[in-house]
Design a protein around this motif. Structure first.
Motif, PDB file in Angstrom:
ATOM      1  N   MET A   1       7.440  16.222  -3.731  1.00 52.03           N
ATOM      2  CA  MET A   1       6.543  15.830  -2.644  1.00 52.03           C
ATOM      3  C   MET A   1       6.067  14.405  -2.877  1.00 52.03           C
ATOM      4  O   MET A   1       5.508  14.096  -3.925  1.00 52.03           O
ATOM      5  N   ALA A   2       6.281  13.506  -1.915  1.00 52.32           N
ATOM      6  CA  ALA A   2       5.839  12.121  -2.026  1.00 52.32           C
ATOM      7  C   ALA A   2       4.359  12.021  -1.680  1.00 52.32           C
ATOM      8  O   ALA A   2       3.839  12.767  -0.844  1.00 52.32           O
ATOM      9  N   THR A   3       3.694  11.098  -2.340  1.00 54.21           N
ATOM     10  CA  THR A   3       2.263  10.866  -2.106  1.00 54.21           C
ATOM     11  C   THR A   3       2.051   9.451  -1.583  1.00 54.21           C
ATOM     12  O   THR A   3       2.404   8.475  -2.250  1.00 54.21           O
ATOM     13  N   VAL A   4       1.492   9.354  -0.377  1.00 55.47           N
ATOM     14  CA  VAL A   4       1.172   8.064   0.236  1.00 55.47           C
ATOM     15  C   VAL A   4      -0.340   7.936   0.273  1.00 55.47           C
ATOM     16  O   VAL A   4      -1.047   8.828   0.757  1.00 55.47           O
ATOM     17  N   VAL A   5      -0.841   6.821  -0.245  1.00 55.56           N
ATOM     18  CA  VAL A   5      -2.275   6.539  -0.222  1.00 55.56           C
ATOM     19  C   VAL A   5      -2.502   5.280   0.609  1.00 55.56           C
ATOM     20  O   VAL A   5      -1.829   4.266   0.411  1.00 55.56           O
ATOM     21  N   ASP A  98       2.521   7.488  -4.999  1.00 55.25           N
ATOM     22  CA  ASP A  98       3.916   7.057  -5.068  1.00 55.25           C
ATOM     23  C   ASP A  98       4.106   5.777  -4.256  1.00 55.25           C
ATOM     24  O   ASP A  98       4.864   4.898  -4.649  1.00 55.25           O
ATOM     25  N   TRP A  99       3.394   5.736  -3.124  1.00 54.11           N
ATOM     26  CA  TRP A  99       3.458   4.582  -2.232  1.00 54.11           C
ATOM     27  C   TRP A  99       2.040   4.242  -1.796  1.00 54.11           C
ATOM     28  O   TRP A  99       1.266   5.133  -1.423  1.00 54.11           O
ATOM     29  N   LEU A 100       1.722   2.965  -1.840  1.00 51.41           N
ATOM     30  CA  LEU A 100       0.364   2.513  -1.523  1.00 51.41           C
ATOM     31  C   LEU A 100       0.412   1.521  -0.370  1.00 51.41           C
ATOM     32  O   LEU A 100       1.238   0.596  -0.364  1.00 51.41           O
ATOM     33  N   VAL A 101      -0.488   1.715   0.599  1.00 56.05           N
ATOM     34  CA  VAL A 101      -0.646   0.748   1.691  1.00 56.05           C
ATOM     35  C   VAL A 101      -2.095   0.260   1.689  1.00 56.05           C
ATOM     36  O   VAL A 101      -3.027   1.061   1.775  1.00 56.05           O
ATOM     37  N   ILE A 102      -2.263  -1.044   1.572  1.00 60.80           N
ATOM     38  CA  ILE A 102      -3.605  -1.641   1.575  1.00 60.80           C
ATOM     39  C   ILE A 102      -3.949  -2.050   3.000  1.00 60.80           C
ATOM     40  O   ILE A 102      -3.275  -2.885   3.611  1.00 60.80           O
TER      41      ILE A 102
END
Length: 414
Positions: A1-5, A98-102
């Motif tokens: 499961m991918a985690t996007v924050v 896993d992936w971060l968006v600011i």
């Protein structure tokens, strides 16, 4: 499961979270982090000083704007550790990604201008309208203003919604005319630019409107400090402009956690590839909206146009593929010009604002780079579009890439 924050639940973060929830598999974890549960309709700030909007009208719950299946974490962010793929939260907790968006936006920093926060001027004779508190305080100041020297001032670029100071100047002219005291008010538009706007074609058109409204322009004004005792703003070149009422746009900066994490430029904006929105330093980090350093307007429309590209690029990155989508810097914005009219600008990285009709050639119905009543009504209608269509991610009849259809290049105009 991918985690996007996603760090930030403002316009960009909310739209992105809702779009990703539709685009990504159900087992993908999407978490949005923000310090409070107050989502502000920031275009409404412009109307609060003039009494058209109340402060309460522009605030709703952040959580309520997010789609089912998106987790909202009400917490402040301390910093990001990109090596460990961890966000450190206020209080010491850690949030792995896993992936971060600011999407942390930009904030006015009045403390960066010496003298501005002095008690003799701040919220006494000097105000901002880029915060809700400032806009509300300015409402009372305008209501009590009976005449004198009004300066509408920009500290430096870039700023959130770069046309808003111009809109304020035009609306102030209209406001004082309706109060029948315009002849008692000397309005000067003070800018660090060499003209009214960043784009030369639009600058000429907007400069002509300022002249028509008898609004002076003080260009190339790089402020050094505010002198509270003499009630003046002073430029590095020695020019000093006195004021009875100063409406200033303080220096805009990115989030403190971006600076503390070493992820920002000198002003705290996140460097990204201007087409893919991916960090060149960290392949698992993207940024969107006002938080980035891309060379276009910091505005809600820009964030909206960036969304589809970022969704496609994030999907490709998660699958280990090259990033397919290239944002072209498309931006458009209504410019309130007072007297029940507004202009509409549409441009991108490479193309100046042009005349024509938008969004459909011949049909329009919006007029580009010219005043119209319909543009003004479009500006007012945007509030409902924002809450009911834009934030939830429903389709809008506007292309994400700039179209030349219906536009008239300056060199071919008769």
């Amino acid at each position: 499961m991918a985690t996007v924050v996603i760090l930030g639940a403002g316009t960009a973060g909310t739209m992105l979270a809702n779009a990703l929830r539709k685009a990504l598999p159900d087992d993908t974890s999407i978490t949005v982090v923000d310090r409070d549960d107050a989502h502000h309709y920031q275009p409404g700030y412009l109307f609060v000083p003039f009494g058209a909007y109340t402060p309460e009208r522009v605030v709703r719950s952040r959580r309520a704007q997010l789609a089912d299946g998106v987790r909202f974490l009400q917490q402040g962010v301390s910093r990001v550790d990109p090596q460990r793929h961890v966000v450190l939260l206020d209080g010491g907790d850690e949030l792995a990604y896993d992936w971060l968006v600011i999407a942390s936006g930009t904030t006015p920093q009045p403390a960066q201008t010496p003298g501005l926060l002095d008690d003799k001027v701040w919220r006494t004779s000097a105000f901002d309208f880029y915060t809700l508190d400032g806009a509300a305080a300015l409402h009372d100041a305008l209501a009590n203003f009976e005449g004198g020297r009004l300066l509408v001032h920009i500290t430096d670029m870039p700023i959130k919604c770069p046309v808003a100071p111009l809109e304020f100047a035009f609306l102030a002219d209209d406001y004082f005319r309706k109060r029948r005291i315009r002849h008692k008010v000397d309005i000067t538009y003070v800018t660090p630019l060499d003209g009214a706007f960043t784009k030369p074609v639009a600058s000429a058109a907007l400069g002509a409107l300022l002249e028509d409204r008898s609004i002076r322009v003080a260009a190339d004004f790089a402020i050094s400090h505010v002198d509270p005792d003499t009630q003046t703003i002073v430029a590095y070149d020695g020019r000093a402009l006195p004021f009875d009422l100063l409406v200033t746009v303080p220096l805009n900066m990115g989030a403190q956690f971006v600076i503390d994490s070493g992820l920002g430029d000198d002003l705290g904006f996140v460097p990204v590839d201007k087409h893919t929105l991916r960090s060149p330093a960290y392949e698992r980090i993207f940024a969107i909206g006002d938080a980035t350093n891309v060379p276009t307007s910091k505005a809600g429309a820009v964030a909206h146009f960036e969304i589809d590209h970022l969704v496609e690029n994030l999907q490709a990155a998660m699958a280990g593929r090259p990033l397919p989508s290239k944002y072209d810097g498309h931006a458009n914005c209504f410019v309130e010009s007072g007297r029940g009219k507004a202009l509409l600008l549409d441009f991108n990285y490479d193309t100046e604002p042009l005349t024509g009709l938008f969004p459909v050639p011949v049909v329009g119905p919006m007029k580009l780079l010219g005043e119209s009543r319909l543009n003004h009504l479009g500006k007012l209608a945007f509030e409902k579009i924002y809450w009911n269509l834009l934030l939830p991610g429903r389709p809008l009849p506007v292309p994400t890439l700039m179209s030349m259809a219906g536009k008239v290049p300056a060199e071919t105009k008769g």
